[in-house]
Design a protein around this motif. Sequence first.
Motif, PDB file in Angstrom:
ATOM      1  N   VAL A  82       0.838  -1.204   0.000  1.00  0.00           N
ATOM      2  CA  VAL A  82       0.000   0.000   0.000  1.00  0.00           C
ATOM      3  C   VAL A  82       0.875   1.257   0.000  1.00  0.00           C
ATOM      4  N   ALA A  83       1.972   1.223   0.810  1.00  0.00           N
ATOM      5  CA  ALA A  83       2.806   2.416   0.966  1.00  0.00           C
ATOM      6  C   ALA A  83       3.653   2.687  -0.275  1.00  0.00           C
ATOM      7  N   VAL A  84       4.264   1.643  -0.795  1.00  0.00           N
ATOM      8  CA  VAL A  84       5.231   1.829  -1.888  1.00  0.00           C
ATOM      9  C   VAL A  84       4.533   1.812  -3.244  1.00  0.00           C
ATOM     10  N   GLY A  85       3.418   1.070  -3.345  1.00  0.00           N
ATOM     11  CA  GLY A  85       2.687   0.996  -4.602  1.00  0.00           C
ATOM     12  C   GLY A  85       3.402   0.107  -5.614  1.00  0.00           C
ATOM     13  N   PRO A  86       2.804  -0.042  -6.811  1.00  0.00           N
ATOM     14  CA  PRO A  86       3.400  -0.915  -7.828  1.00  0.00           C
ATOM     15  C   PRO A  86       4.642  -0.269  -8.439  1.00  0.00           C
ATOM     16  N   SER A  87       5.760  -0.373  -7.741  1.00  0.00           N
ATOM     17  CA  SER A  87       6.993   0.272  -8.189  1.00  0.00           C
ATOM     18  C   SER A  87       8.093  -0.772  -8.307  1.00  0.00           C
ATOM     19  N   PRO A  88       9.212  -0.457  -8.976  1.00  0.00           N
ATOM     20  CA  PRO A  88      10.305  -1.433  -9.080  1.00  0.00           C
ATOM     21  C   PRO A  88      10.955  -1.732  -7.734  1.00  0.00           C
ATOM     22  N   GLU A  89      10.781  -0.827  -6.748  1.00  0.00           N
ATOM     23  CA  GLU A  89      11.397  -1.060  -5.433  1.00  0.00           C
ATOM     24  C   GLU A  89      10.652  -2.132  -4.641  1.00  0.00           C
ATOM     25  N   LEU A  90       9.337  -2.279  -4.911  1.00  0.00           N
ATOM     26  CA  LEU A  90       8.518  -3.151  -4.050  1.00  0.00           C
ATOM     27  C   LEU A  90       9.032  -4.592  -3.969  1.00  0.00           C
ATOM     28  N   PHE A 177      17.944   4.881   0.853  1.00  0.00           N
ATOM     29  CA  PHE A 177      17.535   4.953  -0.550  1.00  0.00           C
ATOM     30  C   PHE A 177      16.159   5.601  -0.691  1.00  0.00           C
ATOM     31  N   ALA A 178      15.329   5.500   0.350  1.00  0.00           N
ATOM     32  CA  ALA A 178      13.985   6.105   0.300  1.00  0.00           C
ATOM     33  C   ALA A 178      14.058   7.601   0.611  1.00  0.00           C
ATOM     34  N   GLY A 179      14.981   8.007   1.488  1.00  0.00           N
ATOM     35  CA  GLY A 179      15.103   9.429   1.807  1.00  0.00           C
ATOM     36  C   GLY A 179      15.387   9.629   3.289  1.00  0.00           C
ATOM     37  N   TRP A 180      15.799  10.858   3.628  1.00  0.00           N
ATOM     38  CA  TRP A 180      16.170  11.148   5.018  1.00  0.00           C
ATOM     39  C   TRP A 180      15.002  11.034   5.994  1.00  0.00           C
ATOM     40  N   PRO A 181      13.774  11.475   5.626  1.00  0.00           N
ATOM     41  CA  PRO A 181      12.660  11.289   6.581  1.00  0.00           C
ATOM     42  C   PRO A 181      12.479   9.817   6.978  1.00  0.00           C
ATOM     43  N   ALA A 182      12.639   8.914   6.005  1.00  0.00           N
ATOM     44  CA  ALA A 182      12.499   7.473   6.305  1.00  0.00           C
ATOM     45  C   ALA A 182      13.578   7.035   7.291  1.00  0.00           C
ATOM     46  N   VAL A 183      14.806   7.550   7.103  1.00  0.00           N
ATOM     47  CA  VAL A 183      15.907   7.184   8.009  1.00  0.00           C
ATOM     48  C   VAL A 183      15.588   7.663   9.423  1.00  0.00           C
ATOM     49  N   PHE A 184      15.169   8.946   9.552  1.00  0.00           N
ATOM     50  CA  PHE A 184      14.906   9.495  10.890  1.00  0.00           C
ATOM     51  C   PHE A 184      13.749   8.758  11.563  1.00  0.00           C
ATOM     52  N   LEU A 225       7.727   1.097   9.198  1.00  0.00           N
ATOM     53  CA  LEU A 225       6.948   2.317   9.448  1.00  0.00           C
ATOM     54  C   LEU A 225       7.635   3.539   8.808  1.00  0.00           C
ATOM     55  N   GLY A 226       8.953   3.613   8.949  1.00  0.00           N
ATOM     56  CA  GLY A 226       9.693   4.722   8.349  1.00  0.00           C
ATOM     57  C   GLY A 226       9.482   4.787   6.857  1.00  0.00           C
ATOM     58  N   LEU A 227       9.543   3.613   6.233  1.00  0.00           N
ATOM     59  CA  LEU A 227       9.342   3.507   4.786  1.00  0.00           C
ATOM     60  C   LEU A 227       7.920   3.901   4.405  1.00  0.00           C
ATOM     61  N   ALA A 228       6.952   3.378   5.189  1.00  0.00           N
ATOM     62  CA  ALA A 228       5.539   3.634   4.883  1.00  0.00           C
ATOM     63  C   ALA A 228       5.201   5.115   5.054  1.00  0.00           C
ATOM     64  N   LEU A 229       5.708   5.732   6.125  1.00  0.00           N
ATOM     65  CA  LEU A 229       5.355   7.128   6.377  1.00  0.00           C
ATOM     66  C   LEU A 229       6.054   8.066   5.399  1.00  0.00           C
ATOM     67  N   GLN A 230       7.260   7.681   4.958  1.00  0.00           N
ATOM     68  CA  GLN A 230       7.958   8.502   3.954  1.00  0.00           C
ATOM     69  C   GLN A 230       7.149   8.547   2.646  1.00  0.00           C
ATOM     70  N   GLN A 231       6.543   7.396   2.297  1.00  0.00           N
ATOM     71  CA  GLN A 231       5.808   7.321   1.035  1.00  0.00           C
ATOM     72  C   GLN A 231       4.434   7.963   1.151  1.00  0.00           C
ATOM     73  N   ALA A 232       3.934   8.083   2.385  1.00  0.00           N
ATOM     74  CA  ALA A 232       2.556   8.567   2.571  1.00  0.00           C
ATOM     75  C   ALA A 232       2.440  10.049   2.206  1.00  0.00           C
TER      76      ALA A 232
END
Length: 232
Positions: A82-90, A177-184, A225-232
């Motif tokens: 749901v968070a990442v969607g149909p992307s090559p990363e999933l 790779f997702a971004g700094w918000p995901a890391v924090f 959660l970090g990954l999901a919230l970054q994508q949200a």
Amino acid sequence: MSPLFVIIATAFGAASAAFLPRLAHRLAVGYADTPRPVCADCLRPFPPGHSGWVRVGAACSCSGGYAVPVIAGATVAAVLAVAVGPSPELPAYLLAAVPGLLLAMIDMHCLRLPDPLVGALAITAAGPLAVLHPGRVGASLVAAVAVLTAYVILAFFGGLGLGDVKLAAVLALILGFAGWPAVFLGVLAPHLINGPIALFMLVTRRAGRRGPIAFGPALLVGAVLGLALQQA
Ligand SMILES: [Zn+2]
């Protein structure tokens, strides 16, 4: 996003988790110990060959069901889809969730995060992500080194094992790779959620009332959660 796509990802998460209980049971041993040759509860030997390691179902015929890992695997996969969607990363995230769940199961049993599995987690996620986003390799390495440094200091003051330190650094590498918000978020969330996880483990009697609590599961849930919230 099509519901079918989320259902397929969730089914993959549930199905892959169903193969893990026996593997987790055999690998949940002390440092430098060889994997368990027999069931820890009924002492029945595991069969030779691959069925002694990987099979669908509970670790042993004497153990209860295997609903908890299947539900955990399905939930993580659904959140990621749901968070990442149909992307090559999933696919990379879904594949990395398999060693991730295995690490959580082993850590809850014996407070260990075996290096080869942490390495497998790093390779299954960071490998494909580095190919997809070569421009973010530098930032990911910086995130990993920063989190490694912070967790070495935390471990020095007690409460965290070296396995936790290494896993936190690998998760920071992946989240980088997702971004700094995901890391924090991924770094902060484990400390916020470890209370409920500790309670769950006490209730399910996976930890002694005075024993240390595994931190690996909180680190892994925090990363999702970090990954999901970054994508949200
Ligand atoms: Zn048994």
